[in-house]
Structure formats: C-alpha cells, structure tokens
Design a protein around this motif. Structure first.
Motif, PDB file in Angstrom:
ATOM      1  N   HIS A 137      -5.867 -28.117  21.101  1.00 64.02           N
ATOM      2  CA  HIS A 137      -5.451 -28.016  20.215  1.00 64.02           C
ATOM      3  C   HIS A 137      -4.552 -26.295  19.541  1.00 64.02           C
ATOM      4  CE1 HIS A 137      -8.730 -26.683  16.322  1.00 64.02           C
ATOM      5  NE2 HIS A 137      -7.962 -27.364  15.164  1.00 64.02           N
ATOM      6  N   THR A 138      -4.377 -27.049  18.612  1.00 64.58           N
ATOM      7  CA  THR A 138      -3.088 -25.287  18.402  1.00 64.58           C
ATOM      8  C   THR A 138      -3.467 -25.187  17.503  1.00 64.58           C
ATOM      9  OG1 THR A 138      -1.488 -26.642  18.703  1.00 64.58           O
ATOM     10  CG2 THR A 138      -1.846 -25.676  20.408  1.00 64.58           C
ATOM     11  N   PRO A 139      -4.090 -24.860  16.495  1.00 62.13           N
ATOM     12  CA  PRO A 139      -4.400 -24.725  14.752  1.00 62.13           C
ATOM     13  C   PRO A 139      -3.687 -23.105  14.698  1.00 62.13           C
ATOM     14  CG  PRO A 139      -6.329 -23.591  15.854  1.00 62.13           C
ATOM     15  CD  PRO A 139      -5.769 -24.510  16.835  1.00 62.13           C
ATOM     16  N   GLY A 140      -4.005 -22.990  13.356  1.00 59.19           N
ATOM     17  CA  GLY A 140      -2.967 -22.215  12.880  1.00 59.19           C
ATOM     18  C   GLY A 140      -1.674 -22.641  11.814  1.00 59.19           C
ATOM     19  N   HIS A 141      -1.196 -23.119  11.663  1.00 54.50           N
ATOM     20  CA  HIS A 141       0.002 -23.480  10.880  1.00 54.50           C
ATOM     21  C   HIS A 141      -0.615 -24.814   9.735  1.00 54.50           C
ATOM     22  CE1 HIS A 141       3.819 -25.729   9.084  1.00 54.50           C
ATOM     23  NE2 HIS A 141       3.285 -26.486   9.603  1.00 54.50           N
ATOM     24  N   THR A 142      -1.672 -25.777  10.777  1.00 56.19           N
ATOM     25  CA  THR A 142      -2.688 -26.274  10.114  1.00 56.19           C
ATOM     26  C   THR A 142      -3.815 -26.734  10.525  1.00 56.19           C
ATOM     27  OG1 THR A 142      -2.022 -28.284  10.873  1.00 56.19           O
ATOM     28  CG2 THR A 142      -0.731 -28.021   8.743  1.00 56.19           C
ATOM     29  N   PRO A 143      -5.217 -26.234  10.093  1.00 56.57           N
ATOM     30  CA  PRO A 143      -6.169 -26.915  10.623  1.00 56.57           C
ATOM     31  C   PRO A 143      -6.784 -27.399  12.093  1.00 56.57           C
ATOM     32  CG  PRO A 143      -6.518 -26.575   8.360  1.00 56.57           C
ATOM     33  CD  PRO A 143      -5.036 -26.957   8.653  1.00 56.57           C
ATOM     34  N   GLY A 144      -5.682 -28.447  11.393  1.00 57.56           N
ATOM     35  CA  GLY A 144      -5.755 -29.788  12.976  1.00 57.56           C
ATOM     36  C   GLY A 144      -4.354 -29.840  13.695  1.00 57.56           C
ATOM     37  N   LEU A 145      -3.540 -29.210  13.772  1.00 58.07           N
ATOM     38  CA  LEU A 145      -2.302 -28.962  14.737  1.00 58.07           C
ATOM     39  C   LEU A 145      -3.025 -28.518  16.184  1.00 58.07           C
ATOM     40  CD1 LEU A 145       0.381 -29.420  14.618  1.00 58.07           C
ATOM     41  CD2 LEU A 145       0.928 -26.288  13.853  1.00 58.07           C
ATOM     42  N   SER A 161       5.705 -29.134  18.558  1.00 59.81           N
ATOM     43  CA  SER A 161       5.768 -29.458  16.816  1.00 59.81           C
ATOM     44  C   SER A 161       5.268 -27.608  15.827  1.00 59.81           C
ATOM     45  CB  SER A 161       4.536 -30.247  16.512  1.00 59.81           C
ATOM     46  OG  SER A 161       4.449 -30.354  15.194  1.00 59.81           O
ATOM     47  N   ASP A 162       5.145 -27.722  14.526  1.00 61.45           N
ATOM     48  CA  ASP A 162       4.859 -26.630  14.100  1.00 61.45           C
ATOM     49  C   ASP A 162       3.953 -25.416  14.493  1.00 61.45           C
ATOM     50  OD1 ASP A 162       6.931 -28.120  12.526  1.00 61.45           O
ATOM     51  OD2 ASP A 162       5.831 -27.909  10.623  1.00 61.45           O
ATOM     52  N   THR A 163       2.860 -25.938  15.768  1.00 64.74           N
ATOM     53  CA  THR A 163       2.546 -24.634  16.601  1.00 64.74           C
ATOM     54  C   THR A 163       4.388 -23.327  16.702  1.00 64.74           C
ATOM     55  OG1 THR A 163       1.510 -26.335  17.289  1.00 64.74           O
ATOM     56  CG2 THR A 163       0.990 -23.770  18.395  1.00 64.74           C
ATOM     57  N   VAL A 164       4.262 -23.804  16.772  1.00 64.68           N
ATOM     58  CA  VAL A 164       5.593 -22.827  17.015  1.00 64.68           C
ATOM     59  C   VAL A 164       7.032 -24.152  16.577  1.00 64.68           C
ATOM     60  CG1 VAL A 164       7.785 -21.495  18.820  1.00 64.68           C
ATOM     61  CG2 VAL A 164       5.783 -22.152  19.726  1.00 64.68           C
ATOM     62  N   LYS A 165       7.610 -23.209  14.881  1.00 62.52           N
ATOM     63  CA  LYS A 165       8.479 -23.745  14.547  1.00 62.52           C
ATOM     64  C   LYS A 165       9.791 -23.261  14.806  1.00 62.52           C
ATOM     65  CE  LYS A 165       6.761 -22.171  10.427  1.00 62.52           C
ATOM     66  NZ  LYS A 165       5.441 -22.119  10.585  1.00 62.52           N
ATOM     67  N   ASN A 166       9.931 -22.057  15.788  1.00 61.89           N
ATOM     68  CA  ASN A 166      11.211 -21.770  15.150  1.00 61.89           C
ATOM     69  C   ASN A 166      11.972 -20.667  16.516  1.00 61.89           C
ATOM     70  OD1 ASN A 166      10.609 -19.609  14.788  1.00 61.89           O
ATOM     71  ND2 ASN A 166      11.214 -20.716  12.622  1.00 61.89           N
ATOM     72  N   GLY A 173       6.348 -13.539  18.219  1.00 58.96           N
ATOM     73  CA  GLY A 173       4.453 -14.283  18.456  1.00 58.96           C
ATOM     74  C   GLY A 173       4.363 -13.811  16.477  1.00 58.96           C
ATOM     75  N   GLU A 174       5.005 -13.930  15.751  1.00 61.38           N
ATOM     76  CA  GLU A 174       4.706 -14.044  14.413  1.00 61.38           C
ATOM     77  C   GLU A 174       5.535 -15.054  13.782  1.00 61.38           C
ATOM     78  OE1 GLU A 174       3.734 -11.046  13.025  1.00 61.38           O
ATOM     79  OE2 GLU A 174       3.595  -9.999  14.951  1.00 61.38           O
ATOM     80  N   VAL A 175       4.034 -15.310  12.679  1.00 64.67           N
ATOM     81  CA  VAL A 175       4.247 -17.420  12.488  1.00 64.67           C
ATOM     82  C   VAL A 175       4.263 -16.868  10.818  1.00 64.67           C
ATOM     83  CG1 VAL A 175       3.105 -18.141  14.507  1.00 64.67           C
ATOM     84  CG2 VAL A 175       1.878 -17.009  12.427  1.00 64.67           C
ATOM     85  N   SER A 176       4.864 -17.781  10.246  1.00 68.94           N
ATOM     86  CA  SER A 176       5.424 -17.849   9.107  1.00 68.94           C
ATOM     87  C   SER A 176       4.714 -18.875   8.211  1.00 68.94           C
ATOM     88  CB  SER A 176       6.663 -17.929   8.567  1.00 68.94           C
ATOM     89  OG  SER A 176       7.095 -18.594   8.468  1.00 68.94           O
ATOM     90  N   MET A 177       4.663 -19.467   6.986  1.00 70.91           N
ATOM     91  CA  MET A 177       4.291 -20.532   6.078  1.00 70.91           C
ATOM     92  C   MET A 177       2.808 -20.926   7.493  1.00 70.91           C
ATOM     93  SD  MET A 177       7.061 -22.381   4.784  1.00 70.91           S
ATOM     94  CE  MET A 177       8.183 -22.142   6.443  1.00 70.91           C
ATOM     95  N   THR A 178       1.630 -20.610   7.762  1.00 75.86           N
ATOM     96  CA  THR A 178       1.225 -21.078   8.480  1.00 75.86           C
ATOM     97  C   THR A 178      -0.869 -20.653   7.342  1.00 75.86           C
ATOM     98  OG1 THR A 178      -0.789 -20.049  10.720  1.00 75.86           O
ATOM     99  CG2 THR A 178      -0.046 -17.968   8.983  1.00 75.86           C
ATOM    100  N   TRP A 179      -1.749 -21.660   7.759  1.00 77.94           N
ATOM    101  CA  TRP A 179      -3.226 -21.831   6.937  1.00 77.94           C
ATOM    102  C   TRP A 179      -3.667 -20.703   7.288  1.00 77.94           C
ATOM    103  CZ3 TRP A 179      -3.229 -25.128   2.791  1.00 77.94           C
ATOM    104  CH2 TRP A 179      -4.481 -24.238   2.173  1.00 77.94           C
ATOM    105  N   ASP A 180      -3.595 -20.228   8.710  1.00 79.96           N
ATOM    106  CA  ASP A 180      -4.539 -18.972   8.845  1.00 79.96           C
ATOM    107  C   ASP A 180      -3.396 -18.212  10.200  1.00 79.96           C
ATOM    108  OD1 ASP A 180      -6.291 -18.073  11.018  1.00 79.96           O
ATOM    109  OD2 ASP A 180      -7.947 -19.080  10.955  1.00 79.96           O
ATOM    110  N   GLU A 181      -3.409 -17.317  10.415  1.00 72.99           N
ATOM    111  CA  GLU A 181      -2.064 -16.306  10.779  1.00 72.99           C
ATOM    112  C   GLU A 181      -2.514 -15.886  11.956  1.00 72.99           C
ATOM    113  OE1 GLU A 181      -0.238 -13.280   9.063  1.00 72.99           O
ATOM    114  OE2 GLU A 181      -0.143 -12.918   9.982  1.00 72.99           O
TER     115      GLU A 181
END
Ligand SMILES: [Zn+2]
Length: 240
Positions: A137-145, A161-166, A173-181
């Motif tokens: 379970h690697t949440p953040g971008h969405t809660p259930g990713l 997947s979108d746990t690491v978008k790019n 380690g900085e994320v964008s478009m995340t449900w929970d930073e």
C-alpha cells in the motif's frame, strides 16, 4: 517470470488538460495466466490489445488485472478482459465511494459495473502477496494506491504507478496532485529505500543509485512520442 513494459508513461501536460499517458506492465509468471498492472486510457485500448496480441496474449487469456488505483488513465480498460479477476485496495474502494464526485480523475460511473462484476477482489492492509507478487500500500496520490515490489533478473523493481509519477518526484521526494502529501512523501521514500529500478506512472524507466545516504536517479531510456497531425507533411516526435 517474464515482465514486459507495454506502455511507457509520458509526463507531459497540455493546454487541453492532462494527456494521461500512463505506464502499463504485463507480467507472465511461468505456468500461470498473464497479469496486467494497470490498463492505460480509453483512447489507447486498441493499441493495448494489439500489443498484447503481438506477445501472443489474447484478452481472454488475462487472468488478473491489478488496478493500482481507480483513475481514468489507469483503470478504464478493465472491461476488456472477460476472464480476469480485478484487484483494488480497500482504501481505494472507500475513496471512490466517499470522494468519487470530488476526485475528478475517477471515472465514477464505471465503478458500479466493476463492483457488481462478481470478479472484484479487495486487497486489505499494508502489504501482501497477490498472484505470487508482493504488493505494498503506497497511499498519497490516492488513498488506496498500491505498488508492486518485484525481484526480477537480479534487480529490485517497483511498479509504482502514480506513487511516483515522474523523475522529479523520485529525485526530490516532492509530490504534486496528491490527495495526502505527507503519506505521498512517505510512500516515495519507501520506494527510494528499496528499489533499483522504478516504473513510474508517467515517465521513463528510472534507475536509483545510492552512495551512502545519497540517492541519485537517472532515466534508463529515452522518451519518444510520435505525433501525427494530418495537416503536417510528416509525423514528428517529441523527446524529453
Ligand atoms: Zn492517478
């Protein structure tokens, strides 16, 4: 086991919105039905089936579709696979049910048919094994990713997947478009600590090199997208 990258992600955005060009991986364990990790977008479904067929896989052969999360650019092609079991994490199901109207990347109208298909299985908890593969379970971008953590031909590979978008997210380690930073950063760090190679949601294959606590991230391959525009004489390629 054979792993094939069917689609490499692309990190670009446009003035018309997200391109949504995501990664998609085919996993073929010896003696078992093929497994698909994500399904790319609706606009790519013909190419998805073509690529599978080129590898000798018919849509009826796919036994498992792992949906890392329920965003349109990863999930919408699950109905193409009539014999597959689909896997979502329990937190993603809650997210769809509670926030489906708010998270506009969720094709919320498609969820009832998945839920009622009789072929949806739910992953629970922080980690486990699905069809012989380690998931976390690697949440953040969405809660259930969730991501897959695989040992493959001497390398530790994470299908993130979108746990690491790019590449930028893995480097900083900085994320964008995340449900929970906060949770998103924790999830990226878990991948940075473990992986040699990362398949991000929307970028090239990435390699991690460590020197003590210092982590460096490199792209392994080039990105190349052919754009075909009828009013141009030739197609042109975008490389970034
Ligand atoms: Zn997403």
């Amino acid at each position: 086991m054979q792993i094939d990258l069917l689609f490499q992600g692309f990190p670009g955005r446009s003035s018309r919105g997200f391109l949504g060009w995501s990664s998609c991986v085919l996993i073929r364990p010896v003696g078992k039905a093929p497994i698909l990790f994500d399904t790319v977008g609706f606009n790519e479904r013909i190419l998805l089936l073509t690529k599978l067929k080129e590898l000798g896989v018919n849509k009826e052969d796919v036994g498992t579709v792992l949906l890392s999360h329920f965003h349109f650019d990863h999930a919408v092609n699950y109905p193409l696979f009539p014999n597959a079991t689909f896997y979502l994490h329990e937190e993603e199901v809650k997210h769809i049910e509670n926030n489906g109207e708010e998270d506009l990347a969720i094709p919320v109208e498609m969820y009832p048919s998945l839920r009622d298909s009789g072929r949806l299985s739910i992953l629970t908890g922080k980690s486990g094994i699905v069809e012989g593969l380690n998931w976390m379970h690697t949440p953040g971008h969405t809660p259930g990713l969730y991501s897959l953590f695989l040992n493959y031909r001497g390398s530790k590979i994470v299908l993130a997947s979108d746990t690491v978008k790019n590449i930028s997210e893995l480097r900083t380690g900085e994320v964008s478009m995340t449900w929970d930073e906060v949770r998103g950063k924790e999830s990226i760090n878990a991948i940075r600590r473990w992986a040699d190679i990362v398949v991000p949601g929307h970028d090239r294959l990435l390699q991690i090199k460590r020197n003590g606590s210092h982590v460096e991230v490199y792209p392994i391959n080039e990105s190349a997208i052919d754009i075909i525009v009828p009013w141009k004489d030739d197609k042109f390629s975008i490389k970034i």
